[in-house]
Write an enzyme that holds these catalytic residues in place. Structure first.
Site, short mmCIF file in Angstrom:
data_model
loop_
_atom_site.label_atom_id
_atom_site.label_comp_id
_atom_site.label_asym_id
_atom_site.label_seq_id
_atom_site.Cartn_x
_atom_site.Cartn_y
_atom_site.Cartn_z
N GLU A 40 4.99 4.64 3.69
CA GLU A 40 4.55 5.97 4.11
C GLU A 40 5.77 6.90 4.11
O GLU A 40 6.83 6.52 4.62
CB GLU A 40 3.91 5.89 5.51
CG GLU A 40 3.56 7.20 6.15
CD GLU A 40 2.70 8.13 5.28
OE1 GLU A 40 1.66 7.70 4.78
OE2 GLU A 40 3.10 9.29 5.10
N ASP B 37 -3.12 11.81 -1.92
CA ASP B 37 -3.21 13.28 -1.95
C ASP B 37 -3.60 13.74 -3.36
O ASP B 37 -3.00 13.29 -4.34
CB ASP B 37 -1.86 13.89 -1.54
CG ASP B 37 -1.48 13.49 -0.12
OD1 ASP B 37 -2.39 13.29 0.69
OD2 ASP B 37 -0.28 13.36 0.17
N ASP C 91 -12.25 9.67 -2.59
CA ASP C 91 -13.51 10.42 -2.54
C ASP C 91 -13.44 11.60 -3.51
O ASP C 91 -14.43 12.29 -3.71
CB ASP C 91 -13.72 10.99 -1.13
CG ASP C 91 -12.65 12.02 -0.81
OD1 ASP C 91 -11.45 11.66 -0.90
OD2 ASP C 91 -12.99 13.18 -0.52
N THR D 253 -10.44 2.12 4.82
CA THR D 253 -9.27 2.84 5.31
C THR D 253 -9.76 3.89 6.32
O THR D 253 -10.96 4.12 6.46
CB THR D 253 -8.52 3.55 4.15
OG1 THR D 253 -9.19 4.78 3.85
CG2 THR D 253 -8.45 2.67 2.92
N ASP E 39 9.69 7.40 -0.07
CA ASP E 39 8.83 8.02 -1.08
C ASP E 39 8.58 6.99 -2.17
O ASP E 39 9.51 6.29 -2.59
CB ASP E 39 9.55 9.24 -1.66
CG ASP E 39 8.63 10.08 -2.53
OD1 ASP E 39 7.96 9.50 -3.42
OD2 ASP E 39 8.57 11.30 -2.32
N GLU F 44 0.87 -1.19 0.00
CA GLU F 44 0.00 0.00 0.00
C GLU F 44 0.89 1.23 0.00
O GLU F 44 1.75 1.39 0.88
CB GLU F 44 -0.93 0.04 1.22
CG GLU F 44 -1.87 1.26 1.13
CD GLU F 44 -2.76 1.49 2.35
OE1 GLU F 44 -3.66 2.35 2.27
OE2 GLU F 44 -2.53 0.85 3.39
N LYS G 142 -3.50 21.36 -8.18
CA LYS G 142 -2.94 22.32 -9.15
C LYS G 142 -2.28 21.56 -10.31
O LYS G 142 -1.55 20.60 -10.09
CB LYS G 142 -1.90 23.21 -8.48
CG LYS G 142 -2.52 24.16 -7.48
CD LYS G 142 -1.50 25.10 -6.91
CE LYS G 142 -2.20 26.01 -5.91
NZ LYS G 142 -1.40 26.30 -4.73
#
Ligand code: SAM
Length: 214
Positions: free
Chosen positions: A68, A117, A153, A191, A95, A43, A121
């Site tokens: 993470e 995330d 979402d 989650t 990363d 993940e 932009k």
């Protein structure tokens, strides 16, 4: 997800038996880390780790790696799993850009991207985890029949992904704009973000992508 700096977070991560400290040293040899040849699923951007810990609990025959980038967030996951007996789960503080230096070709069976995330932009589009640049990284480490599963979402990010993923040479073979009112909800593991957004009445989008054949 960013949390306020926790003094000593780096030291706690460095000492944690659940975190692989030099993951690139295991490239091509992850079976040795787990002591078996079970499939490996990862993940990317696991946050506090609820999803991957539940998967690891319910699928002991699969090996899981939670990734993470932020130490303070990873620390929450480490604290949460302290009392859990999960020999099939490891964490990495890296990363996702570095994934192809950490896993060898075809070493990974499935990649989960959950509530990544959105980077709204245009000039930040390359940072989106479903952008062609990241898909090229996943392409290097996934088995031929491997899949990327993505939930969000954020309708703008989802619509972007429905275009960006095929343009990178992948097929979207499953998609829904409302996971929790679709047949694909069966077996769904929630989650942290999903729990919150669902309680707010937001529909959850999901897609699954595989490489185009031929
Ligand atoms: N997946 C969790 C969930 O659904 O509850 C957390 C979602 S949170 C919005 C996104 C997480 O991805 C954050 O914790 C962030 O630090 C992490 N992240 C973002 N970009 C990343 C990258 N390039 N590599 C690794 N982690 C990343």
């Amino acid at each position: 997800m960013r949390l306020r700096h926790i003094p000593g977070a780096e030291e706690q991560i460095a000492e944690s038996p659940f975190v692989i400290q030099a993951p690139w040293a295991n490239r091509g040899h992850w079976a040795e880390v787990f002591g078996n040849t079970n499939p490996i699923e990862i993940e990317v951007g696991m946050g506090k780790g609820k999803f991957i810990m539940e998967l690891a609990q319910s699928h002991p025959q699969v090996n899981y790696v939670g990734i993470e980038v932020y130490s303070t967030v990873l620390l929450k996951a480490i604290q949460k799993r302290k009392d859990m007996e999960l020999p099939n789960l490891r964490f990495l503080r890296v990363d996702a850009r570095a994934l192809a230096e950490i896993f060898g070709p075809e070493e990974v069976e499935k990649i989960y991207l959950n509530f990544s995330d959105p980077w709204p932009k245009d000039r930040h589009a390359k940072r989106r985890l479903t952008s062609p640049g990241f898909m090229a990284v996943y392409d290097k480490i996934l088995k031929p029949a491997g899949a990327v599963e993505f939930k969000t979402d954020n309708r703008d990010l989802f619509d972007y992904s429905l275009e960006a993923i095929p343009s990178a040479g992948w097929t979207v073979d499953l998609q829904t704009f409302d996971l929790h009112n679709s047949p694909f909800v069966e077996g769904n593991v929630m989650t942290e973000y999903e729990t919150k957004f669902l309680a707010e009445g937001k529909p959850i989008c999901k897609l699954r992508a595989r490489r185009k054949r031929g």
